[in-house]
Design a protein around this motif. Structure first.
Motif: not given
Length: 297
Positions: A224, A233, A238, A273
């Motif tokens: 990530d 997310n 998102t 995101q």
């Protein structure tokens, strides 16, 4: 900031046309707000080391508890301003401001997510460092909502003069940590410098006083992390550039681990995101963790 695209074609078109984007849950400056509210201060007016918060939730309210996080591109529109310095809030007698703890000039174009809690309670309060609760680089919080609760999730913002009284600088990035032996949460300086006494911090525990915020813990992993950013997310953020997210560094979520990241954190939206990023452009360490408080709009 390397990989930042700041919101894709639509955001770029909005900027090119010079159109504004509605702020999230903002109140008119002459309105009085008596419940916890969150809003965005975009392209904040600046004066010296400070940026003005002009909103009915905070104007004329010296006892408000404010929590602030820099927002690189509020609502997906590029302000694209970096703020690589510790920040806090202060009250000038009529309005609240965000300021740089290093007293250098606040950059123009900076935006902030702001959470205003109108009064203290068991879950939202001012914590002060004193000789009896401070040692080394930290001050330990004594609260029934946090004592013996390693899974508590805290938001913290430095407060120069709670209630419009006092004045104390702490030119250090801060985070929270759980002391397993004392079974208490503490606020600490990320650079491990000694914590001074006489400092004040706004503290929010959990979501009870947040008026609809969702809490979660984000831990940095190789999957990530992208450059200076840790992306996350969920259904609130998102595909939603209008989300309003707050960040506090957490040294050891659940009382486990322990990773330093001596940086001012901000948030930004990449067109798909939301992410938490180091304002100086460095990469957050693997296992560094962040308490998030998220509003979908």
């Amino acid at each position: 900031m390397g990989n930042k695209k700041f919101g894709g074609v639509l955001a770029g078109a909005v900027l090119a046309l010079g159109l504004g984007v509605p702020l999230a849950a903002a109140a008119p400056a002459d309105a009085t707000v008596t419940v916890t509210s969150h809003f965005v201060v975009a392209d904040a007016a600046t004066d010296g080391d400070s940026a003005l918060i002009n909103n009915g939730a905070t104007n004329g309210q010296p006892n408000d508890l404010l929590f602030v996080t820099p927002n690189y591109n509020a609502n997906g529109v590029c302000g694209c301003t970096y703020l690589a310095a510790p920040i806090g809030v202060w009250y000038d007698g009529s309005q609240w401001l965000v300021f740089r703890e290093d007293r250098n000039t606040m950059p123009s174009g900076e935006s902030f997510n702001v959470l205003a809690v109108p009064k203290s309670s068991t879950s939202a309060f001012v914590w002060r460092s004193t000789a009896s609760n401070t040692a080394f680089d930290y001050t330990l919080i004594n609260s029934p909502l946090t004592n013996g609760k390693p899974n508590a999730e805290l938001q913290v913002t430095q407060n120069w003069n709670p209630g419009g009284k006092g004045a104390a600088y702490n030119d250090h990035n801060v985070g929270v940590w759980y002391d397993q032996s004392a079974k208490k949460w503490g606020i600490f300086n990320e650079d491990r410098a000694p914590m001074a006494t006489g400092l004040a911090f706004n503290v929010l525990v959990g979501t009870a006083a947040s008026n609809g915020g969702k809490a979660e813990v984000l831990t940095t992993t190789t999957s990530d992390r992208d450059g200076d950013t840790v992306f996350f997310n969920n259904s609130e953020t998102t595909g939603n550039p209008n989300n309003v997210t707050f960040v506090t560094q957490d040294w050891n979520p659940g009382g486990k681990g322990g990773t330093y990241n001596n940086e001012q954190m901000g948030v930004w939206y990449d067109g798909i995101q939301e992410g938490v990023f180091n304002e100086d452009g460095t990469s957050p360490p693997i296992h560094s963790a962040y308490n998030l408080l998220i509003y979908s709009s």
